[in-house]
Each structure stands twice: as C-alpha cells, then as structure tokens.
Motif scaffolding. Structure first.
Motif, PDB file in Angstrom:
ATOM      1  N   VAL A 139       0.819  -1.213   0.000  1.00  0.00           N
ATOM      2  CA  VAL A 139       0.000   0.000   0.000  1.00  0.00           C
ATOM      3  C   VAL A 139       0.853   1.264   0.000  1.00  0.00           C
ATOM      4  O   VAL A 139       0.474   2.273  -0.577  1.00  0.00           O
ATOM      5  CB  VAL A 139      -0.951  -0.009   1.224  1.00  0.00           C
ATOM      6  N   GLN A 140       2.035   1.202   0.637  1.00  0.00           N
ATOM      7  CA  GLN A 140       2.869   2.402   0.775  1.00  0.00           C
ATOM      8  C   GLN A 140       4.212   2.271   0.064  1.00  0.00           C
ATOM      9  O   GLN A 140       4.573   3.124  -0.745  1.00  0.00           O
ATOM     10  CB  GLN A 140       3.099   2.703   2.258  1.00  0.00           C
ATOM     11  N   ALA A 141       4.963   1.216   0.381  1.00  0.00           N
ATOM     12  CA  ALA A 141       6.325   1.113  -0.149  1.00  0.00           C
ATOM     13  C   ALA A 141       6.349   0.897  -1.664  1.00  0.00           C
ATOM     14  O   ALA A 141       7.149   1.531  -2.360  1.00  0.00           O
ATOM     15  CB  ALA A 141       7.088  -0.004   0.556  1.00  0.00           C
ATOM     16  N   LEU A 142       5.493   0.025  -2.173  1.00  0.00           N
ATOM     17  CA  LEU A 142       5.510  -0.259  -3.613  1.00  0.00           C
ATOM     18  C   LEU A 142       5.140   0.961  -4.457  1.00  0.00           C
ATOM     19  O   LEU A 142       5.886   1.307  -5.383  1.00  0.00           O
ATOM     20  CB  LEU A 142       4.608  -1.450  -3.935  1.00  0.00           C
ATOM     21  N   PRO A 143       4.033   1.669  -4.147  1.00  0.00           N
ATOM     22  CA  PRO A 143       3.763   2.888  -4.934  1.00  0.00           C
ATOM     23  C   PRO A 143       4.896   3.916  -4.824  1.00  0.00           C
ATOM     24  O   PRO A 143       5.257   4.551  -5.815  1.00  0.00           O
ATOM     25  CB  PRO A 143       2.471   3.432  -4.327  1.00  0.00           C
ATOM     26  N   GLY A 144       5.464   4.051  -3.635  1.00  0.00           N
ATOM     27  CA  GLY A 144       6.579   4.982  -3.459  1.00  0.00           C
ATOM     28  C   GLY A 144       7.786   4.577  -4.285  1.00  0.00           C
ATOM     29  O   GLY A 144       8.449   5.419  -4.901  1.00  0.00           O
ATOM     30  N   ALA A 145       8.075   3.273  -4.315  1.00  0.00           N
ATOM     31  CA  ALA A 145       9.222   2.776  -5.080  1.00  0.00           C
ATOM     32  C   ALA A 145       9.010   2.965  -6.589  1.00  0.00           C
ATOM     33  O   ALA A 145       9.953   3.332  -7.310  1.00  0.00           O
ATOM     34  CB  ALA A 145       9.475   1.312  -4.755  1.00  0.00           C
ATOM     35  N   LEU A 146       7.790   2.727  -7.052  1.00  0.00           N
ATOM     36  CA  LEU A 146       7.506   2.932  -8.478  1.00  0.00           C
ATOM     37  C   LEU A 146       7.642   4.401  -8.859  1.00  0.00           C
ATOM     38  O   LEU A 146       8.225   4.724  -9.900  1.00  0.00           O
ATOM     39  CB  LEU A 146       6.102   2.415  -8.816  1.00  0.00           C
ATOM     40  N   ALA A 147       7.121   5.283  -8.007  1.00  0.00           N
ATOM     41  CA  ALA A 147       7.251   6.729  -8.272  1.00  0.00           C
ATOM     42  C   ALA A 147       8.710   7.149  -8.216  1.00  0.00           C
ATOM     43  O   ALA A 147       9.168   7.926  -9.076  1.00  0.00           O
ATOM     44  CB  ALA A 147       6.408   7.523  -7.273  1.00  0.00           C
ATOM     45  N   LEU A 148       9.450   6.636  -7.249  1.00  0.00           N
ATOM     46  CA  LEU A 148      10.873   6.972  -7.130  1.00  0.00           C
ATOM     47  C   LEU A 148      11.637   6.515  -8.371  1.00  0.00           C
ATOM     48  O   LEU A 148      12.455   7.277  -8.921  1.00  0.00           O
ATOM     49  CB  LEU A 148      11.462   6.332  -5.867  1.00  0.00           C
ATOM     50  N   ALA A 149      11.372   5.317  -8.841  1.00  0.00           N
ATOM     51  CA  ALA A 149      12.033   4.806 -10.052  1.00  0.00           C
ATOM     52  C   ALA A 149      11.723   5.706 -11.248  1.00  0.00           C
ATOM     53  O   ALA A 149      12.608   6.047 -12.032  1.00  0.00           O
ATOM     54  CB  ALA A 149      11.610   3.371 -10.319  1.00  0.00           C
ATOM     55  N   ALA A 150      10.459   6.112 -11.374  1.00  0.00           N
ATOM     56  CA  ALA A 150      10.075   6.969 -12.499  1.00  0.00           C
ATOM     57  C   ALA A 150      10.778   8.323 -12.417  1.00  0.00           C
ATOM     58  O   ALA A 150      11.223   8.863 -13.440  1.00  0.00           O
ATOM     59  CB  ALA A 150       8.558   7.149 -12.512  1.00  0.00           C
ATOM     60  N   VAL A 151      10.878   8.881 -11.215  1.00  0.00           N
ATOM     61  CA  VAL A 151      11.573  10.170 -11.054  1.00  0.00           C
ATOM     62  C   VAL A 151      13.045  10.017 -11.407  1.00  0.00           C
ATOM     63  O   VAL A 151      13.612  10.860 -12.130  1.00  0.00           O
ATOM     64  CB  VAL A 151      11.395  10.710  -9.617  1.00  0.00           C
ATOM     65  N   LEU A 152      13.664   8.958 -10.934  1.00  0.00           N
ATOM     66  CA  LEU A 152      15.085   8.758 -11.227  1.00  0.00           C
ATOM     67  C   LEU A 152      15.346   8.530 -12.708  1.00  0.00           C
ATOM     68  O   LEU A 152      16.388   8.925 -13.220  1.00  0.00           O
ATOM     69  CB  LEU A 152      15.623   7.581 -10.405  1.00  0.00           C
ATOM     70  N   LEU A 153      14.392   7.926 -13.400  1.00  0.00           N
ATOM     71  CA  LEU A 153      14.548   7.671 -14.838  1.00  0.00           C
ATOM     72  C   LEU A 153      14.160   8.873 -15.706  1.00  0.00           C
ATOM     73  O   LEU A 153      14.434   8.877 -16.894  1.00  0.00           O
ATOM     74  CB  LEU A 153      13.723   6.445 -15.249  1.00  0.00           C
ATOM     75  N   SER A 154      13.517   9.868 -15.101  1.00  0.00           N
ATOM     76  CA  SER A 154      13.069  11.008 -15.921  1.00  0.00           C
ATOM     77  C   SER A 154      14.186  12.027 -16.125  1.00  0.00           C
ATOM     78  O   SER A 154      15.167  12.056 -15.446  1.00  0.00           O
ATOM     79  CB  SER A 154      11.849  11.680 -15.295  1.00  0.00           C
TER      80      SER A 154
END
Length: 120
Positions: free
Chosen positions: A105-120
């Motif tokens: 509920v918390q860590a996975l959405p945060g990790a996906l958003a973090l990955a997207a930010v790092l890749l942008s």
C-alpha cells in the motif's frame, strides 16, 4: 517519462493525504477502524499516536507537493527523490513492524514513483 513520474508522485502524495485524514480524523470512527482493523477501545486509546502518524504523513505530502511544483526533472527532482525515499523507508519499516500490507500500500507505490523520477 517526466509525465509518468509526475503522475506517480502525485498519486503517492494523494495516498498519504488519505492516510493523514484517516489517522488524524477518522481513527476512532468506523471508516478508520475498518481501514486499520481496529477495535473501538484500542482506537480510542491510541488516537493521539495515530494523529501523530497522520501529521508525519502530512509532512510527506507537503514535501512531495513542493517537489511536484518544481518539476520532476528540474529543481523538484531532489525533493521528490528525498521524500519518495522517505515513503519507501517508512513503508518497509511499517511492513516489518506492523503489517505486511503496508509494503504493497505504501512502499511499492513509493518505489515505483521513485524509479520513475530517477529515470526522468
């Protein structure tokens, strides 16, 4: 990729705003007790702790909102990386100490958003 990062980070911010509302205002109400699987007496005894947790979620929302206003690839990127990192760490800690559900509920959405930010 920047748009994906913005959408995912905004969703994480909205999710944490929802946590804030549940923990600060609905902890002892049927909605909050159902969301967290609480008995009425425990909810009443722990409402001050829950409000504190909710306030911390509000700080995460504020940091994410600040980063989003600056842009996922511009000046906001370090803000988003920091606050999304905090979300992931808090989610992993919550999963290890409170409920495995927090990992999804918390860590996975945060990790996906973090990955997207790092890749942008």
């Amino acid at each position: 990729m920047e748009m994906v990062a913005i959408v995912l980070a905004a969703l994480v911010a909205l999710l944490h705003a929802y946590f804030l509302v549940l923990e600060m205002f609905f902890w002892t109400k049927p909605l909050g007790r159902k969301a967290f699987g609480l008995k009425a007496d425990f909810a009443e005894q722990s409402k001050a702790l829950a409000a504190n947790q909710g306030l911390y979620n509000g700080f995460l929302v504020a940091g994410l909102a600040w980063g989003l206003m600056q842009g996922a690839t511009g000046a906001g990127k370090p803000w988003l990386v920091f606050f999304l990192g905090c979300v992931v760490v808090a989610g992993v800690f919550g999963a290890a100490t409170a409920s495995r559900k927090i990992l999804f509920v918390q860590a996975l959405p945060g990790a996906l958003a973090l990955a997207a930010v790092l890749l942008s």
